[in-house]
Write a protein that holds these residues in place. Structure first.
Motif, short mmCIF file in Angstrom:
data_model
loop_
_atom_site.label_atom_id
_atom_site.label_comp_id
_atom_site.label_asym_id
_atom_site.label_seq_id
_atom_site.Cartn_x
_atom_site.Cartn_y
_atom_site.Cartn_z
N MET A 1 0.84 -1.19 0.00
CA MET A 1 0.00 0.00 0.00
C MET A 1 0.89 1.25 0.00
N ARG A 2 0.50 2.22 -0.79
CA ARG A 2 1.33 3.42 -0.92
C ARG A 2 0.85 4.51 0.03
N LEU A 3 1.79 5.05 0.81
CA LEU A 3 1.50 6.06 1.81
C LEU A 3 2.24 7.35 1.50
N LEU A 4 1.68 8.47 1.94
CA LEU A 4 2.39 9.74 1.94
C LEU A 4 2.72 10.09 3.38
N ILE A 5 4.00 10.32 3.66
CA ILE A 5 4.45 10.74 4.98
C ILE A 5 4.78 12.23 4.93
N PHE A 25 4.69 -1.49 3.27
CA PHE A 25 4.17 -0.26 2.70
C PHE A 25 5.19 0.35 1.73
N THR A 26 4.68 1.07 0.75
CA THR A 26 5.52 1.91 -0.10
C THR A 26 5.29 3.35 0.34
N ALA A 27 6.34 4.02 0.83
CA ALA A 27 6.17 5.33 1.45
C ALA A 27 6.93 6.41 0.70
N ASP A 28 6.21 7.50 0.36
CA ASP A 28 6.82 8.71 -0.18
C ASP A 28 6.81 9.77 0.91
N THR A 29 7.83 10.61 0.94
CA THR A 29 7.96 11.57 2.03
C THR A 29 8.05 13.00 1.51
N LEU A 148 2.23 -19.90 2.33
CA LEU A 148 2.96 -19.14 1.32
C LEU A 148 3.62 -17.92 1.94
N ARG A 149 4.78 -17.59 1.45
CA ARG A 149 5.46 -16.34 1.80
C ARG A 149 5.62 -15.52 0.53
N PHE A 150 5.47 -14.22 0.67
CA PHE A 150 5.57 -13.32 -0.47
C PHE A 150 6.60 -12.24 -0.21
N SER A 151 7.23 -11.77 -1.26
CA SER A 151 8.05 -10.55 -1.14
C SER A 151 7.10 -9.37 -0.97
N ARG A 152 7.65 -8.24 -0.54
CA ARG A 152 6.80 -7.06 -0.35
C ARG A 152 6.07 -6.68 -1.63
N ARG A 153 6.77 -6.72 -2.75
CA ARG A 153 6.15 -6.30 -4.00
C ARG A 153 5.18 -7.35 -4.54
#
Length: 226
Positions: A1-5, A25-29, A148-153
C-alpha cells in the motif's frame, strides 16, 4: 500500500520510510504542507501519516482542507503534541487515528493496517478470495492448505488485485503502488512478480488481459473480499 508521509524531520522521515517499507508499505515523504498538497494532487495514496507542526503551517489545516472537499483519505496524525485535548482536537477535525511521539514503529504499522482495513470495509485482518487467505501483517498467505510467503512487492500486487475483484489493473497502475518517487522502475518488474505469484498460486489465478493489464480469475459476482 502506498502512503504519503508528511514530516519535516529528515531523520525521522527517512526512518519511517524504511521501517514502513519493511512492513509492506511503499512510502513517499515530503516535509511541508505545500509539497504535501502537490503530492496529493498528482499521485494516488492509500493513506497519509501527517505531522501537525510543519514549517509552513499546521497539518490540521491540510486535514481540514481535505475533509472540506469530501475526501475520505485515511489520515493518521503523528505528532509530539500528545496531550488529551490535542488528541481530541485532531480526531474531531477528521483524523482517523492519532499517535504521539515517541512511538513504536510496529504499533504505527499495525494502526495503519487497521485504518486502511476500515477504509476498505473489511472486518477481518485476514483477506480471503477464491480459496486464498492473506495476512497483511506478515505478508503471508495460505491456499489449499499450503503456507505461502511473499516478497513485499509480490504481496502489494496481489493485495491490489484482490481489493478490486473483477477489475483490470494496468501495468502503470501496479507500478504506482510498487514504487516510491525515489525508486527506479524496472521495465519488466511487474511481469516478473506476476510470474512468481502464478508459480505460488497456480497459473490460472491471475489472468493477463492482453494489451490492458491483469485481473483475478475468480467469479465476478463474489464481490469484495472479506
Amino acid at each position: 500500500m502506498r502512503l504519503l508521509i508528511v514530516e519535516d524531520d529528515p531523520v525521522l522521515s527517512d526512518g519511517l520510510s524504511v521501517g514502513l517499507g519493511l512492513s509492506g508499505f511503499t512510502a513517499d515523504t515530503v516535509g511541508t504542507l505545500a509539497d504535501a498538497r502537490a503530492a496529493l494532487g498528482s499521485s494516488d495514496f492509500a493513506g497519509v501519516v501527517l505531522d501537525i507542526m510543519l514549517p509552513d503551517g499546521s497539518g490540521l489545516d491540510l486535514l481540514a482542507e481535505l475533509r472540506k472537499t469530501g475526501s475520505r483519505l485515511p489520515i493518521l496524525l503523528l505528532t509530539a503534541r500528545d496531550q488529551v485535548h490535542d488528541r481530541i482536537s485532531g480526531l474531531d477535525a477528521g483524523a482517523d487515528d492519532y499517535l504521539g511521539k515517541p512511538f513504536d514503529l510496529q504499533e504505527l504499522a499495525a494502526r495503519l493496517r487497521a485504518m486502511l482495513r476500515r477504509q476498505e470495509g473489511r472486518a477481518s485482518a485476514v483477506i480471503e478470495w477464491n480459496g486464498l487467505r492473506l495476512c497483511p501483517a506478515t505478508q503471508s498467505g495460505q491456499i489449499r492448505g499450503k503456507n505461502l510467503r511473499f516478497s513485499r512487492r509480490e504481496f502489494t500486487i496481489l493485495q491490489s488485485l484482490i481489493e478490486h475483484p473483477g477489475r483490470i489493473l494496468s501495468k502503470p497502475q501496479l507500478e504506482e503502488r510498487l514504487y516510491g518517487w525515489q525508486e527506479e522502475v524496472e521495465s519488466n518488474t511487474v511481469e516478473v512478480h506476476i510470474h512468481h505469484l502464478r508459480n505460488k498460486l497456480g497459473r490460472e489465478f491471475i489472468q493477463t488481459v492482453r494489451g490492458i493489464g491483469y485481473r483475478l480469475s475468480g467469479p465476478a459476482d463474489e464481490g469484495r473480499p472479506q
